[in-house]
Design a protein around this motif. Structure first.
Motif, PDB file in Angstrom:
ATOM      1  N   ARG A  63     -24.960  64.417  95.518  1.00 55.56           N
ATOM      2  CA  ARG A  63     -25.368  65.061  94.261  1.00 55.56           C
ATOM      3  C   ARG A  63     -24.571  64.563  93.030  1.00 55.56           C
ATOM      4  NH1 ARG A  63     -28.204  69.841  93.938  1.00 55.56           N
ATOM      5  NH2 ARG A  63     -28.430  69.161  91.819  1.00 55.56           N
ATOM      6  N   TYR A  64     -25.033  64.119  91.734  1.00 52.65           N
ATOM      7  CA  TYR A  64     -24.364  63.969  90.773  1.00 52.65           C
ATOM      8  C   TYR A  64     -23.483  65.371  90.339  1.00 52.65           C
ATOM      9  CZ  TYR A  64     -26.552  59.626  89.692  1.00 52.65           C
ATOM     10  OH  TYR A  64     -27.105  58.534  89.568  1.00 52.65           O
ATOM     11  N   LEU A  65     -22.303  65.353  89.674  1.00 54.75           N
ATOM     12  CA  LEU A  65     -21.654  66.394  89.257  1.00 54.75           C
ATOM     13  C   LEU A  65     -22.048  66.462  88.055  1.00 54.75           C
ATOM     14  CD1 LEU A  65     -19.464  68.527  90.407  1.00 54.75           C
ATOM     15  CD2 LEU A  65     -17.636  67.154  89.731  1.00 54.75           C
ATOM     16  N   PRO A  66     -22.791  67.612  87.251  1.00 59.62           N
ATOM     17  CA  PRO A  66     -23.189  67.483  86.147  1.00 59.62           C
ATOM     18  C   PRO A  66     -22.209  67.440  84.998  1.00 59.62           C
ATOM     19  CG  PRO A  66     -24.280  69.406  87.525  1.00 59.62           C
ATOM     20  CD  PRO A  66     -23.050  68.856  88.277  1.00 59.62           C
ATOM     21  N   GLY A  67     -22.526  66.801  83.871  1.00 58.97           N
ATOM     22  CA  GLY A  67     -21.757  66.797  82.595  1.00 58.97           C
ATOM     23  C   GLY A  67     -20.605  65.643  82.787  1.00 58.97           C
ATOM     24  N   SER A  70     -19.639  61.455  88.061  1.00 61.90           N
ATOM     25  CA  SER A  70     -18.943  61.571  89.559  1.00 61.90           C
ATOM     26  C   SER A  70     -20.000  61.923  90.272  1.00 61.90           C
ATOM     27  CB  SER A  70     -18.015  62.614  89.315  1.00 61.90           C
ATOM     28  OG  SER A  70     -17.137  62.720  90.516  1.00 61.90           O
ATOM     29  N   VAL A  71     -20.057  61.438  91.607  1.00 64.81           N
ATOM     30  CA  VAL A  71     -20.971  61.901  92.771  1.00 64.81           C
ATOM     31  C   VAL A  71     -20.146  62.699  93.635  1.00 64.81           C
ATOM     32  CG1 VAL A  71     -22.323  60.723  94.542  1.00 64.81           C
ATOM     33  CG2 VAL A  71     -22.444  60.018  92.326  1.00 64.81           C
ATOM     34  N   VAL A  72     -20.669  63.653  94.062  1.00 70.56           N
ATOM     35  CA  VAL A  72     -20.193  64.517  95.474  1.00 70.56           C
ATOM     36  C   VAL A  72     -20.917  63.926  96.629  1.00 70.56           C
ATOM     37  CG1 VAL A  72     -19.870  66.583  96.310  1.00 70.56           C
ATOM     38  CG2 VAL A  72     -19.990  66.480  94.164  1.00 70.56           C
ATOM     39  N   VAL A  73     -20.170  63.208  97.582  1.00 67.70           N
ATOM     40  CA  VAL A  73     -20.835  62.789  98.606  1.00 67.70           C
ATOM     41  C   VAL A  73     -20.514  63.564  99.899  1.00 67.70           C
ATOM     42  CG1 VAL A  73     -20.430  60.599 100.145  1.00 67.70           C
ATOM     43  CG2 VAL A  73     -20.069  60.506  97.706  1.00 67.70           C
ATOM     44  N   LEU A  87     -15.385  62.807  96.617  1.00 68.38           N
ATOM     45  CA  LEU A  87     -16.103  62.350  95.201  1.00 68.38           C
ATOM     46  C   LEU A  87     -15.831  61.022  95.140  1.00 68.38           C
ATOM     47  CD1 LEU A  87     -14.016  64.833  92.937  1.00 68.38           C
ATOM     48  CD2 LEU A  87     -16.533  64.935  93.869  1.00 68.38           C
ATOM     49  N   LEU A  88     -16.981  60.344  94.380  1.00 64.57           N
ATOM     50  CA  LEU A  88     -16.920  59.071  94.044  1.00 64.57           C
ATOM     51  C   LEU A  88     -17.273  58.591  92.648  1.00 64.57           C
ATOM     52  CD1 LEU A  88     -17.455  55.936  95.052  1.00 64.57           C
ATOM     53  CD2 LEU A  88     -19.659  56.607  95.690  1.00 64.57           C
ATOM     54  N   ASP A  89     -16.771  57.861  92.089  1.00 64.29           N
ATOM     55  CA  ASP A  89     -16.884  57.297  90.692  1.00 64.29           C
ATOM     56  C   ASP A  89     -17.903  56.233  90.910  1.00 64.29           C
ATOM     57  OD1 ASP A  89     -17.072  56.478  88.185  1.00 64.29           O
ATOM     58  OD2 ASP A  89     -14.887  56.175  87.805  1.00 64.29           O
ATOM     59  N   PRO A  90     -19.087  56.298  90.240  1.00 67.30           N
ATOM     60  CA  PRO A  90     -20.156  55.131  90.607  1.00 67.30           C
ATOM     61  C   PRO A  90     -19.789  54.138  89.593  1.00 67.30           C
ATOM     62  CG  PRO A  90     -21.377  57.066  90.274  1.00 67.30           C
ATOM     63  CD  PRO A  90     -19.785  57.369  89.910  1.00 67.30           C
TER      64      PRO A  90
END
Length: 603
Positions: A63-67, A70-73, A87-90
């Motif tokens: 999911r995207y972390l709102p605001g 960052s993505v929670v994997v 966490l992942l920075d696209p």
């Protein structure tokens, strides 16, 4: 030598799928794609660019972390279902990253950390069994501070959860005491209030707070046979019905601004999509692209509204569509394909099912999809879904289409115990009624001549609980079935409950029965105890890391059947769990299983 059958099956198994995980404020879609052989994260950008994000050993979600960017994997190891969160920075991804390219967020490989929700302010909600390995706690983690707040540690499994707009309260679901029931809890500090009764025979699904914080949207079948959409007053627990259909299950997803509902109606395994006002008023139906057939949404992942509430990303599958990502325009009532899986199969003559009601000796009717080849050979394969509280729907299946291409007629029933056909139907297999569900297999076999099929050339295929049904069919009805394909199936309800993961045992005893109270019945309902009657050859598939149905279930049934001089072919995969998640393993196992049936059912 490669045959036409092998070529067709390999093409079907090679078909890639897409699924929608999330949408961010810029219109980017976090999608899953299995081109690598297992589901990995890919970002679909508004300009049409597709950016692969992960290259992990197993399937992932996120999911995207709102605001924030960052993505929670969510990922596990080898199908062991012990989900870890990272966490992942696209924007920092040049090449798809492995685990060393992720930033650990919640890691403890001995336990499960299931992603529940993502919130503004860099907060992640997850459920974990790390406290004792059995019970699940609901936890909110502040990503920036690294701190955690436990919202619930009252025992049992955690279903869905939603945090109130003011951040001070939460709603969550947990299993009730009757089989396939759940209750809603209100969490406020150290106070836990039961908004619904744990003894009520009802499902309460997916609570979502309404903007005023005084009520929530809820999908439930409380006091009725089919699921409907209701407003739940959090002060009194009272329900006000918003959208119902006396003949079909209805579910809804609330827009972020609290004004609109995406309503999904389950019509005999096919989805009808519509937009309603939050008060339940129908606004407009969603028109699908013309190339899509009658199929199902919300099957592989939950529809996700865009943060501005203008549309949704939806996963769609039908008999000719492995799985696409659709973008729904809520205002115009239209859906468009954002990522398609159809093109590689466009030249194939894939079959749609016809719907049948199969009568049983005790006066029930089993809903059943029938996939008929253009030139039937007279043989048949009946495929039983898992669960048992699952549902066979009008989705793509490489196995179904390959079997049909091989001349077999394929029956895909929703035996008693299946969801999608009302509470009464899904309750007809609970505990001591288990063998009534098995008896539905005999009714399906008796229906074969009505379809012009040869009863002597009929096989069973199923995974998980469907695997139990395969083994029960060949053990309890040995004169009916010519062969069985058992995938991660239960051979003994007793040893399954004794050896499954502790958290699963506590959950599954509600459905199957308790080892303490119902052991005698569980023994009687176990195929392993009738294994001497089995005459049909078996093909058995299992993952060595299966945390739900241990590998020992496959090993013991294969050994017992072989000891009686009956053919058993077995395929075990060391890097799989509960099913085959990796294409390389599916390409190995399924052609062998289909060839096995072709040989045995040749007559």
């Amino acid at each position: 030598m490669t045959t036409a059958r092998d070529t067709l099956l390999h093409r079907l198994l090679d078909a890639t799928t897409w699924r929608a995980f999330d949408v961010d404020a810029e219109g980017r879609i976090l999608a899953g794609h299995d081109a690598s052989g297992s589901v990995q994260l890919v970002e679909l950008r508004p300009d049409g660019t597709r950016v692969p994000l992960t290259a992990l050993p197993g399937a992932v979600g996120g999911r995207y972390l709102p605001g924030r960017r960052s993505v929670v994997v969510s990922h596990d190891a080898g199908g062991n279902e012990r989900a870890q969160l990272s966490l992942l920075d696209p924007d920092a991804v040049d090449e798809p990253v492995g685990e060393d390219g992720l930033t650990p967020l919640v890691h403890d490989p001995d336990h499960i950390h299931g992603l529940v929700e993502v919130l503004e302010g860099g907060r992640v909600v997850y459920a974990t069994n790390r406290r004792n390995g059995v019970d699940f706690d609901l936890v909110v983690r502040d990503v920036d501070a690294g701190t955690e707040t436990v919202l619930y540690d009252g025992g049992g499994m955690v279903g869905n959860a939603a945090i109130a707009p003011d951040g001070t309260r939460a709603l969550m679901t947990r299993p009730g005491r009757p089989a396939l029931s759940s209750q809603v809890l209100l969490l406020a500090g150290d106070t836990v209030t039961e908004l619904t009764d744990a003894d009520e025979h009802a499902r309460h699904l997916s609570p979502e707070w309404l903007p005023d914080g005084n009520a929530a949207l809820l999908t439930t079948d409380a006091g009725r046979d089919h699921l409907g959409v209701a407003r739940l007053d959090v002060a009194t627990g009272a329900l006000t019905w918003l959208v119902t259909d006396d003949a079909h299950d209805v579910a809804a997803h609330l827009s972020p601004d609290g004004r609109l509902l995406l309503v999904l109606t389950d019509d005999d395994g096919a989805s009808r999509l519509a937009v309603h006002d939050v008060d339940g008023t129908f606004l407009r139906a969603i028109a699908l692209p013309p190339e899509l057939r009658g199929g199902v949404a919300d099957f592989l992942s939950t529809p996700r509204w865009s943060p501005d509430s203008t549309g949704l990303a939806v996963t769609w599958t039908d008999p000719a569509t492995p799985a696409d990502v659709l973008i729904v325009d809520a205002a115009r009532g239209r859906a468009a394909v954002a990522a398609s899986s159809r093109e590689p199969l466009a030249d194939l003559d894939l079959v749609d099912p016809t719907s049948h009601g199969v009568p049983t000796p005790d006066g029930e009717t089993v809903p059943c999809f029938v996939y008929a080849p253009r030139e039937p050979s007279g043989s048949s394969v009946t495929i039983v879904h898992g669960g048992p509280e699952g549902q066979s729907v009008r989705s793509f299946s490489a196995i179904v289409q390959a079997l049909v291409g091989d001349g077999h007629t394929v029956l895909v029933p929703n035996v008693r115990g299946s969801v999608g056909y009302g509470k009464r139907w899904y309750s007809l297999d609970d505990v001591e009624r288990r063998l009534d569900s098995v008896a539905d297999l005999a009714a399906l076999h008796a229906y074969l001549p009505h379809l012009g099929l040869d009863p002597a050339r009929a096989a069973l295929w199923g995974g998980s609980y469907g695997g139990y049904m395969v083994l029960a069919g060949v053990a309890f009805q040995p004169g009916l079935w010519a062969a069985g394909v058992d995938i991660v199936g239960i051979s003994s309800l007793v040893t399954f409950l004794e050896n499954t993961s502790p958290y699963r045992r506590a959950h599954r005893e509600r459905e199957y029965g308790s080892l303490e109270r119902d052991r005698d019945f569980l023994e009687r309902a176990s195929p392993l105890n009738r294994i001497g009657d089995v005459r049909a050859p078996l093909f058995v598939i299992h993952g060595a890391n299966d945390p739900r149905v241990p590998l020992s279930e496959a090993e013991q049934v294969a050994a017992a059947v072989r000891a009686n001089g009956v053919e058993v072919e077995m395929a075990v995969y060391d890097d799989e769990g509960h099913g085959l998640a990796k294409r390389v393993n599916r390409l190995d196992a399924y052609p062998r299983a289909v060839a096995f049936l072709g040989r045995v059912l040749a007559g």
